[in-house]
Design an enzyme around this catalytic site. Structure first.
Site, PDB file in Angstrom:
ATOM      1  N   LYS A 127      -2.928  -2.573  -2.721  1.00 54.19           N
ATOM      2  CA  LYS A 127      -4.338  -2.157  -2.817  1.00 54.19           C
ATOM      3  C   LYS A 127      -4.683  -0.968  -1.910  1.00 54.19           C
ATOM      4  CE  LYS A 127      -5.957  -6.658  -4.358  1.00 54.19           C
ATOM      5  NZ  LYS A 127      -6.900  -7.761  -4.176  1.00 54.19           N
TER       6      LYS A 127
ATOM      7  N   ASP B   4     -13.121  -6.975  -6.479  1.00 56.41           N
ATOM      8  CA  ASP B   4     -12.906  -8.306  -5.909  1.00 56.41           C
ATOM      9  C   ASP B   4     -14.204  -8.932  -5.385  1.00 56.41           C
ATOM     10  OD1 ASP B   4     -10.163  -8.417  -6.368  1.00 56.41           O
ATOM     11  OD2 ASP B   4      -9.694  -7.396  -4.489  1.00 56.41           O
TER      12      ASP B   4
END
Ligand code: ATR
Length: 275
Positions: A68, A105
């Site tokens: 990420k 997220d």
């Protein structure tokens, strides 16, 4: 011409990823002509793999552990929520050929809590356990819900204190021992401890009456934190399967401009793990 668009999730390990299943269900449901595959990619070959994927005409990539932060560096432009997370889980090809980096997220978590489970965060005392990448990704969307307070407790206190400074003290950073004699309405586990069947030692009575426990990790059997929540008599005791589906839906929306129905997908995945 019935052209199919290509998407993928990159990560390592990736073989147990539920993302291909989720995105294919979304595509079927919304009649989008796309395919979505899981590709084993590690940090060393990430740039080569992602460059190749887009060069071959790919339209979007989800990135998971351990990619990420690298995806954040790779993106040409970033959304505000990606900037605050300093991490990207969704890359999307733009019309001008540039690559947008987003982080879905946090919004996935908040949607699962508030919409799917009717859990209000406004004016609630919210505690996050852990101060790593998973925590960083959820802070801004949680603050947007205007909790009474947001506390980040971490084994390595310095990391929690650094986060507090970075977010202009709109949250409080501390160690686990400082939680003694405090109570929270919502406790979120964002440590990676669950994955190794561990749990930080937490004080008695940390969860307020009718409080909620939520583990960002998910598993086919109850995680250590979910088991802890049961012992605390949490009024709701959830793991991150709903968050997983909701972050995927947000990525799907970014890519396709269509919002899939998440409930049917969550129900299906839940039914599968309870058999
Ligand atoms: P992720 O991207 O999953 O957040 P990470 O950035 O490596 O992964 O962060 C892992 C988090 O879990 C950290 O907050 C870590 O605490 P430290 O900063 O002290 O390392 C926390 N963690 C991992 N194992 C833990 C354990 N057994 N007990 C308590 N905290 C743990």
């Amino acid at each position: 011409m019935n052209k199919i668009d290509h998407y993928a999730v990159f990560g390592s390990p990736i073989n147990h990823s539920k993302s291909p299943r989720i995105h294919r269900l979304f595509a079927e449901q919304t009649q989008q002509n796309l395919d979505y595959v899981a590709q084993e990619v590690n940090a060393e070959n990430f740039v080569a793999a992602v460059t190749e994927f887009f060069a071959q005409g790919g339209k979007g990539v989800n990135c998971t552990v351990p990619l990420k932060e690298l995806a954040y560096q790779f993106a040409d432009i970033k959304t505000e929520r990606a900037k605050s997370a300093k991490a990207v889980n969704t890359l999307a090809l733009q019309i001008d050929g540039s690559i947008l980096g987003d982080n879905t997220d946090g919004v996935g978590l908040v949607t699962d809590l508030t919409v799917n489970h009717g859990i209000e965060l406004e004016n609630q005392r919210v505690l996050i356990l852990g101060a790593g990448g998973a925590t960083r990704g959820i802070i801004l969307p949680l603050l947007d819900q205007q909790p009474d307070c947001l506390v980040v407790a971490n084994r390595t206190i310095e990391k929690a204190l650094t986060l507090a400074i970075e977010f202009n003290h709109s949250l409080e950073g501390c160690g686990f021992h400082t939680l003694e004699n405090r109570q929270f309405d919502v406790i979120l586990n964002a440590t990676s401890a669950s994955l190794s069947d561990e749990l930080p030692t937490l004080p008695e009575n940390l969860l307020a009456e009718n409080g909620v426990c939520y583990d960002l990790a998910y598993s086919n059997t109850p995680t250590t934190f979910v088991r802890w929540g049961k012992l605390q008599n949490a009024s709701k005791n959830l793991d991150g399967l709903g968050m997983l589906v909701e972050q995927a839906a947000e990525a799907f929306f970014l890519w396709r401009g269509v919002r899939p129905d998440t409930k049917t997908v969550i129900d299906l995945l839940n039914a599968e793990r309870s058999v």
